[in-house]
Design a protein around this motif. Structure first.
Motif, PDB file in Angstrom:
ATOM      1  N   ALA A   1       0.827  -1.161   0.312  1.00  0.00           N
ATOM      2  CA  ALA A   1      -0.091   0.481  -0.085  1.00  0.00           C
ATOM      3  C   ALA A   1       0.973   1.208  -0.003  1.00  0.00           C
ATOM      4  N   LYS A   2       0.473   2.152  -1.041  1.00  0.00           N
ATOM      5  CA  LYS A   2       1.178   3.577  -0.517  1.00  0.00           C
ATOM      6  C   LYS A   2      -0.370   4.711  -1.190  1.00  0.00           C
ATOM      7  N   ALA A   3       0.454   5.782  -0.817  1.00  0.00           N
ATOM      8  CA  ALA A   3      -0.220   6.994  -0.560  1.00  0.00           C
ATOM      9  C   ALA A   3       0.699   8.449  -0.447  1.00  0.00           C
ATOM     10  N   ASN A   4       0.103   8.866  -1.556  1.00  0.00           N
ATOM     11  CA  ASN A   4       1.072  10.583  -1.115  1.00  0.00           C
ATOM     12  C   ASN A   4       0.058  11.614  -1.301  1.00  0.00           C
ATOM     13  N   TRP A   5      -0.096  12.814  -0.801  1.00  0.00           N
ATOM     14  CA  TRP A   5      -0.775  13.736  -0.293  1.00  0.00           C
ATOM     15  C   TRP A   5      -0.481  15.154   0.042  1.00  0.00           C
ATOM     16  N   VAL A   6      -1.538  15.952  -0.996  1.00  0.00           N
ATOM     17  CA  VAL A   6      -0.790  17.556  -0.478  1.00  0.00           C
ATOM     18  C   VAL A   6      -2.438  18.041   0.223  1.00  0.00           C
ATOM     19  N   ASP A   7      -2.037  19.549   0.518  1.00  0.00           N
ATOM     20  CA  ASP A   7      -3.022  19.710   0.918  1.00  0.00           C
ATOM     21  C   ASP A   7      -2.949  20.974   0.840  1.00  0.00           C
ATOM     22  N   THR A   8      -3.985  22.149   0.456  1.00  0.00           N
ATOM     23  CA  THR A   8      -4.093  23.959  -0.377  1.00  0.00           C
ATOM     24  C   THR A   8      -5.273  24.074   0.634  1.00  0.00           C
ATOM     25  N   LYS A   9      -4.959  24.928   0.915  1.00  0.00           N
ATOM     26  CA  LYS A   9      -6.302  26.411   1.506  1.00  0.00           C
ATOM     27  C   LYS A   9      -7.914  25.298   1.270  1.00  0.00           C
ATOM     28  N   TYR A  10      -7.576  25.292   0.016  1.00  0.00           N
ATOM     29  CA  TYR A  10      -9.059  24.788  -1.350  1.00  0.00           C
ATOM     30  C   TYR A  10      -9.270  23.272  -0.839  1.00  0.00           C
ATOM     31  N   VAL A  11      -8.374  22.345  -1.074  1.00  0.00           N
ATOM     32  CA  VAL A  11      -8.695  20.650  -1.347  1.00  0.00           C
ATOM     33  C   VAL A  11      -8.015  19.992  -0.535  1.00  0.00           C
ATOM     34  N   ARG A  12      -7.668  19.188  -0.665  1.00  0.00           N
ATOM     35  CA  ARG A  12      -6.783  18.371  -0.186  1.00  0.00           C
ATOM     36  C   ARG A  12      -6.932  17.095  -1.279  1.00  0.00           C
ATOM     37  N   ILE A  13      -5.744  16.304  -2.483  1.00  0.00           N
ATOM     38  CA  ILE A  13      -5.817  15.462  -2.779  1.00  0.00           C
ATOM     39  C   ILE A  13      -4.778  14.838  -2.702  1.00  0.00           C
ATOM     40  N   THR A  14      -5.220  13.099  -2.810  1.00  0.00           N
ATOM     41  CA  THR A  14      -4.078  12.555  -2.635  1.00  0.00           C
ATOM     42  C   THR A  14      -4.506  11.548  -3.743  1.00  0.00           C
ATOM     43  N   SER A  15      -3.079  10.657  -3.682  1.00  0.00           N
ATOM     44  CA  SER A  15      -2.442   9.036  -4.974  1.00  0.00           C
ATOM     45  C   SER A  15      -2.800   8.388  -3.830  1.00  0.00           C
ATOM     46  N   ALA A  16      -3.372   7.165  -4.246  1.00  0.00           N
ATOM     47  CA  ALA A  16      -3.059   5.639  -3.201  1.00  0.00           C
ATOM     48  C   ALA A  16      -3.259   4.509  -4.213  1.00  0.00           C
ATOM     49  N   PHE A  17      -2.144   3.443  -4.271  1.00  0.00           N
ATOM     50  CA  PHE A  17      -2.921   2.893  -4.806  1.00  0.00           C
ATOM     51  C   PHE A  17      -2.928   1.340  -3.434  1.00  0.00           C
ATOM     52  N   CYS A  18      -3.204   0.064  -3.716  1.00  0.00           N
ATOM     53  CA  CYS A  18      -3.091  -0.815  -2.973  1.00  0.00           C
ATOM     54  C   CYS A  18      -3.063  -2.239  -3.466  1.00  0.00           C
ATOM     55  N   SER A  19      -2.279  -2.917  -3.336  1.00  0.00           N
ATOM     56  CA  SER A  19      -1.999  -3.788  -4.452  1.00  0.00           C
ATOM     57  C   SER A  19      -3.300  -5.450  -4.396  1.00  0.00           C
ATOM     58  N   THR A  20      -4.572  -6.261  -2.954  1.00  0.00           N
ATOM     59  CA  THR A  20      -4.901  -6.000  -2.368  1.00  0.00           C
ATOM     60  C   THR A  20      -6.442  -5.803  -2.274  1.00  0.00           C
ATOM     61  N   SER A  21      -7.726  -7.053  -1.968  1.00  0.00           N
ATOM     62  CA  SER A  21      -8.502  -6.431  -1.579  1.00  0.00           C
ATOM     63  C   SER A  21      -8.625  -5.439  -0.911  1.00  0.00           C
ATOM     64  N   THR A  22      -9.832  -4.508  -0.476  1.00  0.00           N
ATOM     65  CA  THR A  22     -10.114  -3.815   1.196  1.00  0.00           C
ATOM     66  C   THR A  22     -11.378  -3.766   1.297  1.00  0.00           C
ATOM     67  N   ASP A  23     -11.685  -3.630   2.610  1.00  0.00           N
ATOM     68  CA  ASP A  23     -12.687  -2.758   2.587  1.00  0.00           C
ATOM     69  C   ASP A  23     -12.262  -2.081   3.445  1.00  0.00           C
ATOM     70  N   ILE A  24     -13.326  -0.643   3.529  1.00  0.00           N
ATOM     71  CA  ILE A  24     -12.963   0.799   4.707  1.00  0.00           C
ATOM     72  C   ILE A  24     -14.027   1.393   4.420  1.00  0.00           C
ATOM     73  N   THR A  25     -14.191   1.676   5.867  1.00  0.00           N
ATOM     74  CA  THR A  25     -15.836   2.093   6.069  1.00  0.00           C
ATOM     75  C   THR A  25     -14.811   3.596   6.620  1.00  0.00           C
ATOM     76  N   TYR A  26     -15.538   4.921   6.004  1.00  0.00           N
ATOM     77  CA  TYR A  26     -15.131   6.210   6.486  1.00  0.00           C
ATOM     78  C   TYR A  26     -16.202   6.783   7.838  1.00  0.00           C
ATOM     79  N   ASP A  27     -15.547   7.492   8.230  1.00  0.00           N
ATOM     80  CA  ASP A  27     -16.385   8.005   9.663  1.00  0.00           C
ATOM     81  C   ASP A  27     -17.204   9.227   8.766  1.00  0.00           C
ATOM     82  N   ALA A  28     -18.691   9.939   8.533  1.00  0.00           N
ATOM     83  CA  ALA A  28     -19.103  10.797   8.378  1.00  0.00           C
ATOM     84  C   ALA A  28     -18.391  12.626   8.738  1.00  0.00           C
ATOM     85  N   ALA A  29     -18.048  13.176   8.192  1.00  0.00           N
ATOM     86  CA  ALA A  29     -17.977  14.435   8.022  1.00  0.00           C
ATOM     87  C   ALA A  29     -17.748  15.739   7.450  1.00  0.00           C
TER      88      ALA A  29
END
Length: 328
Positions: free
Chosen positions: A40-68
């Protein structure tokens, strides 16, 4: 992508879980690391308006994100990517046939990825959306209205993905270290997102913009010229002249063939050239670049050579070759 920016690269699912929990509002993570070696790898950058992330994973995943209080957009960044997003009793697929999924603010959601996958993720705070939408429309828009938006995804996934990829490329190279440029391009990416989705304000955002006025353009140019050493937000310009952000971009594109950011960068380069051509003995290229708002010497040198056909160090050397020796 974004490898010059903060991130991680791990073969340990537990490390990946801890990073997701700490940085991405994740509350559950599981992976099928036995199906193939886990990477798994990821890189991200935060600007005043947006965080942009580039991410990769080699296997199947199951991820739950909290409300925000953020809007998230996921874009396909790997040909094998297939992710199912479940949110608000609905399901959206991110795949080769549907390159973009938007998750509304205030939604907890689950992303189930099959096999190896890569995504580009945009994370936009409601406060940033309020700023940009208000600027585009020329009136104050309550954040509550944006927070409740359904954010229907239109058929602009490939176009948005291309825009995000270009933004990442600019950050990785041309925009390296230039915070002013990163903020402007981050805002432009957010405007692109607003224009590619159906929300309550879409008809007005996509509506007719009045023809540009040369007098208004010159006033904006004078303002930029007078404040060229500052990190000017396009919203500041809109507020100063009682105009919408769309009008300002329209004026510059129509009458100058460039964006406000490009105009400011050109102006800063011109100031830098004037300073180099009149440099004192103690002046250096780095000192002059910093005075003109360039934080990255690599970016400054590339932009300067593109504009003037030589490196800034060559301009400075020519200046010194013409300066009489103080001891002569």
């Amino acid at each position: 992508m974004l490898e010059r920016f903060p991130g991680f690269h791990t073969k340990n699912p537990e490390v990946n879980r801890e990073i997701l929990f700490a940085n991405f509002n994740v509350t559950h993570f599981d992976c099928q690391f036995r199906e193939r070696p886990f990477v798994a790898k990821a890189n991200w950058v935060d600007t005043k308006y947006v965080r942009i992330t580039s991410a990769f994973c080699s296997t199947s995943t199951d991820i739950t994100y909290d409300a925000a209080p953020v809007v998230r957009q996921f874009l396909q960044a790997h040909p094998k990517t297939h992710v199912t997003f479940n949110h608000r009793a609905r399901s959206d697929e991110l795949s080769a046939s549907n390159a973009s999924v938007v998750i509304p603010a205030g939604s907890s959601f689950r992303g189930i990825a099959s096999g190896e996958h890569g995504v580009i993720a945009l994370r936009i705070e409601i406060a940033a959306l309020k700023t940009v939408v208000s600027a585009m429309l020329g009136e104050d828009i309550p954040a509550e209205q944006l927070n409740a938006e359904p954010w229907t995804n239109d058929r602009f996934g490939n176009s948005m993905r291309a825009a995000a990829a270009q933004f990442i490329s600019d950050l990785d190279s041309v925009m390296e270290g230039d915070s002013f440029a990163a903020e402007i391009f981050g805002q432009a990416l957010l405007v692109r997102l607003l224009m590619s989705c159906s929300i309550q304000f879409s008809p007005r955002l996509k509506g007719h913009v009045s023809s540009p006025s040369l007098n208004q353009l010159r006033r904006v140019e004078s303002y930029l010229a007078a404040n060229w050493q500052k990190d000017i937000d396009i919203k500041d310009i809109a507020d100063e002249f009682g105009m919408s952000v769309r009008s300002i971009f329209r004026y510059f594109k129509s009458l100058r063939g460039m964006t406000p950011n490009e105009f400011m960068r050109q102006f800063r380069l011109e100031r830098a050239r004037s300073m180099l051509e009149a440099a004192e003995e103690s002046d250096t290229v780095m000192m002059i670049a910093i005075r003109c708002g360039f934080q990255s010497m690599g970016h400054f040198a590339r932009a300067y050579r593109t504009a003037y056909g030589e490196l800034p160090s060559q301009t400075l050397l020519r200046r010194r070759s013409r300066t009489p020796d103080a001891g002569a």
